[in-house]
Design a protein around this motif. Structure first.
Motif, short mmCIF file in Angstrom:
data_model
loop_
_atom_site.label_atom_id
_atom_site.label_comp_id
_atom_site.label_asym_id
_atom_site.label_seq_id
_atom_site.Cartn_x
_atom_site.Cartn_y
_atom_site.Cartn_z
N LYS A 119 3.21 2.53 3.26
CA LYS A 119 2.16 3.08 4.13
C LYS A 119 2.48 4.47 4.71
CE LYS A 119 -0.83 -0.54 4.35
NZ LYS A 119 -0.16 -1.52 3.51
N ILE A 120 2.99 5.32 3.84
CA ILE A 120 3.20 6.72 4.23
C ILE A 120 1.85 7.43 4.15
CG2 ILE A 120 4.28 8.89 3.49
CD1 ILE A 120 6.67 7.21 2.52
N SER A 121 1.59 8.36 5.07
CA SER A 121 0.31 9.06 5.11
C SER A 121 0.06 9.89 3.84
CB SER A 121 0.29 9.99 6.32
OG SER A 121 -0.79 10.90 6.21
N ASN A 122 -1.21 9.99 3.45
CA ASN A 122 -1.61 10.81 2.30
C ASN A 122 -1.99 12.22 2.73
OD1 ASN A 122 -1.31 8.80 0.30
ND2 ASN A 122 -3.28 7.91 0.87
N ASP A 123 -1.78 12.54 4.01
CA ASP A 123 -2.18 13.84 4.56
C ASP A 123 -0.93 14.66 4.92
OD1 ASP A 123 -3.57 15.90 5.67
OD2 ASP A 123 -4.27 14.79 7.42
N PRO A 124 -0.70 15.83 4.38
CA PRO A 124 -1.51 16.54 3.40
C PRO A 124 -1.40 15.96 1.99
CG PRO A 124 0.51 17.76 3.79
CD PRO A 124 0.53 16.58 4.72
N SER A 125 -0.25 15.33 1.68
CA SER A 125 -0.11 14.63 0.41
C SER A 125 1.04 13.65 0.56
CB SER A 125 0.18 15.62 -0.73
OG SER A 125 1.50 16.11 -0.63
N PRO A 126 1.00 12.54 -0.15
CA PRO A 126 2.09 11.57 -0.03
C PRO A 126 3.44 12.18 -0.43
CG PRO A 126 0.51 10.92 -1.75
CD PRO A 126 -0.09 12.07 -1.03
N GLY A 127 3.43 13.02 -1.45
CA GLY A 127 4.67 13.63 -1.93
C GLY A 127 5.33 14.50 -0.87
N TYR A 128 4.51 15.25 -0.16
CA TYR A 128 5.04 16.11 0.89
C TYR A 128 5.69 15.27 1.99
CZ TYR A 128 5.29 19.47 4.72
OH TYR A 128 5.75 20.26 5.75
N ALA B 256 3.02 8.92 -14.48
CA ALA B 256 3.54 10.24 -14.10
C ALA B 256 4.47 10.11 -12.91
CB ALA B 256 2.39 11.18 -13.77
N VAL B 257 5.36 11.10 -12.76
CA VAL B 257 6.32 11.04 -11.65
C VAL B 257 5.58 11.08 -10.30
CG1 VAL B 257 6.76 13.56 -11.68
CG2 VAL B 257 8.44 12.02 -10.67
N GLY B 258 4.53 11.87 -10.22
CA GLY B 258 3.77 11.95 -8.97
C GLY B 258 3.05 10.65 -8.67
N ASN B 259 2.63 9.97 -9.71
CA ASN B 259 1.98 8.68 -9.53
C ASN B 259 2.98 7.67 -8.98
OD1 ASN B 259 0.64 5.98 -11.33
ND2 ASN B 259 -0.56 7.19 -9.89
N CYS B 260 4.21 7.73 -9.46
CA CYS B 260 5.28 6.85 -8.98
C CYS B 260 5.52 7.11 -7.48
CB CYS B 260 6.54 7.10 -9.79
SG CYS B 260 7.92 6.04 -9.36
N LEU B 261 5.60 8.38 -7.11
CA LEU B 261 5.81 8.74 -5.70
C LEU B 261 4.62 8.31 -4.84
CD1 LEU B 261 7.33 12.30 -6.28
CD2 LEU B 261 8.53 10.39 -5.18
N ASP B 262 3.39 8.61 -5.31
CA ASP B 262 2.19 8.27 -4.55
C ASP B 262 2.08 6.76 -4.31
OD1 ASP B 262 1.59 10.94 -4.79
OD2 ASP B 262 -0.12 10.69 -6.13
N ARG B 263 2.39 6.00 -5.34
CA ARG B 263 2.24 4.54 -5.22
C ARG B 263 3.34 3.94 -4.37
NH1 ARG B 263 0.64 3.09 -11.37
NH2 ARG B 263 0.91 0.92 -10.70
N PHE B 264 4.52 4.55 -4.41
CA PHE B 264 5.58 4.12 -3.49
C PHE B 264 5.14 4.39 -2.05
CE2 PHE B 264 9.09 5.76 -0.87
CZ PHE B 264 9.72 4.56 -0.62
N ALA B 265 4.53 5.55 -1.83
CA ALA B 265 4.05 5.91 -0.48
C ALA B 265 3.05 4.87 0.03
CB ALA B 265 3.41 7.29 -0.50
N ARG B 266 2.23 4.35 -0.88
CA ARG B 266 1.24 3.35 -0.48
C ARG B 266 1.93 2.06 -0.06
NH1 ARG B 266 -2.51 3.59 -5.66
NH2 ARG B 266 -2.17 5.82 -5.89
#
Lengths: 96, 335
Positions: free
Chosen positions: B169-178, B156-166
């Motif tokens: 090391k971008i914070s997951n708070d409030p969300s990686p996408g934000y 999913a597109v959000g999964n791509c963004l979330d995993r790139f954030a990891r």
């Protein structure tokens, strides 16, 4: 409670039964219907069956591997605890 | 009046919302946030939901000012989603439905997003772009089904963004996408990334592999900044989404677009979609994070529609399912 039945170590079978007492038939029935709908993953080789008596829920497992039996029992107890806590919190007559 | 309470917990959000004939009475939610560099796993996510669900339920009732007796129907997410979190939420929904003597309705999570989007925005018959951490689909309604015109063929597109954030090391708070969205605003340089539209479908896994491979090298050599990467990734992914949405609109002759799902609250995506709509003389509908991101009210709303059409789920049929396609559901409540 766990017994080992089988001809060889390649054909072992675990069986476990637990009984969970409840105050009345109503709670037993609610717990049974909340916990019954989901089946065990087919790959685990574990069979779980639930039944109800007047004031107890009884659960029986048949498993090929001790490991998958442990996983199934452990998650069942977690689910049971959640259902009981939900009953305690939201099942009081004064909330109706 | 029909009052429906909805339980949602298919991913890392747990939400319980109450709807009375199109009015959101309450919609509390909690999010399981993992440390930077880490995703959320089923077991831990279920544990999180388990720990807070009864508190959230109490909040939902108190904020709505309702007693269980005022509720007509209990809706819950049947799927799709992660098994363990789905089950945790379904157990509580089944139990309260029995305690309160109310019928149960199992809702498809994707249908929940669509119906909530339609309710909040008033879009009548939109082409729907559903984009989240677990789903990417372009959907249009026809003949009692929400039909999937295009979708991701891998992640999913959000999964791509979330995993790139990891990766960076971008914070997951409030969300990686934000957080990616905020960093992207400061991006100055566009780094070319693979662009993978395949007919009506999209693919994101190759883009992710590519950026995972080059990100840390380019950052350490100073060729670009994290902001540039966030900007470039967003521009590429969102262009692909706008392209397939436009093609679906042209195919269906549709003049409305509705964006739903967690990625849907990204303002840059909304802006890009808005430009495309303006060029076509079409209208864009989108919602904010309260209703875009997974929440209980969306399940209540879809449940409300189903319940009003006489649909209920027997307890014995209330099993949860990790796979449940949008087009499996017969949409009885629309013409």
């Amino acid at each position: 409670m766990a017994s080992w039945v089988g001809d060889s170590i390649f054909d072992n079978q675990f069986e476990l039964t637990i009984e969970v007492p409840f105050p009345s038939q109503r709670e037993v029935s609610i717990a049974l219907q909340s916990l019954s709908p989901d089946h065990e993953p087919r790959t685990g080789g574990t069979i779980k069956s639930l039944s109800a008596s007047a004031n107890a829920l009884s659960v029986k497992w048949n498993a090929v591997k001790a490991r998958s039996l442990r996983v199934s029992v452990s998650s069942f107890l977690d689910h049971l605890a959640l259902v009981m806590e939900t009953m305690d919190t939201f099942g009081q007559p004064d909330l109706q | 009046m029909t009052v429906v309470i909805g339980f949602e917990g298919s991913a890392n959000k747990i939400g319980i919302g109450i709807i009375r004939d199109g009015e959101v009475l309450s919609n509390p939610r909690r999010t399981y946030i993992t440390p930077p560099g880490q995703g959320f796993l089923p077991r831990e996510t279920a544990k999180h939901h388990r720990a807070v669900i009864l508190t959230v339920l109490r909040e939902a009732l108190d904020e709505a000012g309702l007693k269980p007796a005022d509720i007509d129907c209990v809706a819950y997410t049947k799927g799709p989603g992660m098994g363990a979190p789905l089950l945790t939420v379904a157990l509580v929904a089944r139990t309260v439905a029995q305690l309160w003597g109310k019928p149960l309705v199992g809702v498809n999570h994707c249908i929940g997003h669509i119906e909530m989007g339609r309710l909040i925005t008033g879009a009548n018959n939109p082409t729907v772009l559903y984009v989240s951490g677990g789903n990417t689909q372009v959907i249009a309604y026809s003949e009692r089904r929400y039909r999937i015109f295009g979708e991701t063929i891998d992640i999913a597109v959000g999964n791509c963004l979330d995993r790139f954030a990891r990766v960076i090391k971008i914070s997951n708070d409030p969300s990686p996408g934000y957080n990616i969205e905020q960093l992207a605003k400061k991006g100055k340089q566009y780094i070319e990334l693979p662009y993978t539209v395949k007919g009506m479908d999209v693919s994101f896994s190759g883009i992710l592999s590519y950026i995972e491979e080059m990100a840390n090298k380019m950052l350490s050599s100073g060729q670009c900044t994290a902001e540039d990467l966030c900007f470039s990734l967003q521009e590429t992914l969102f262009s692909m989404l706008v392209e397939i949405t436009e093609r679906a609109m042209a195919h269906c002759g549709s003049q409305e677009v509705l964006i739903v799902g967690g990625v849907g609250c990204n303002l840059r995506l909304q802006e890009m979609m808005g430009i495309m709509c303006e060029e076509r003389g079409a209208h864009l509908f989108a919602t904010d994070e309260r209703f875009c991101i997974d929440n209980g009210a969306m399940i209540a709303q879809a449940g409300w529609e189903m319940f009003r059409m006489g649909q209920v789920t027997e307890l014995s049929d209330s099993w949860i399912t990790q796979r449940y396609r949008t087009d499996e559901v017969e949409v009885t409540w629309r013409d």
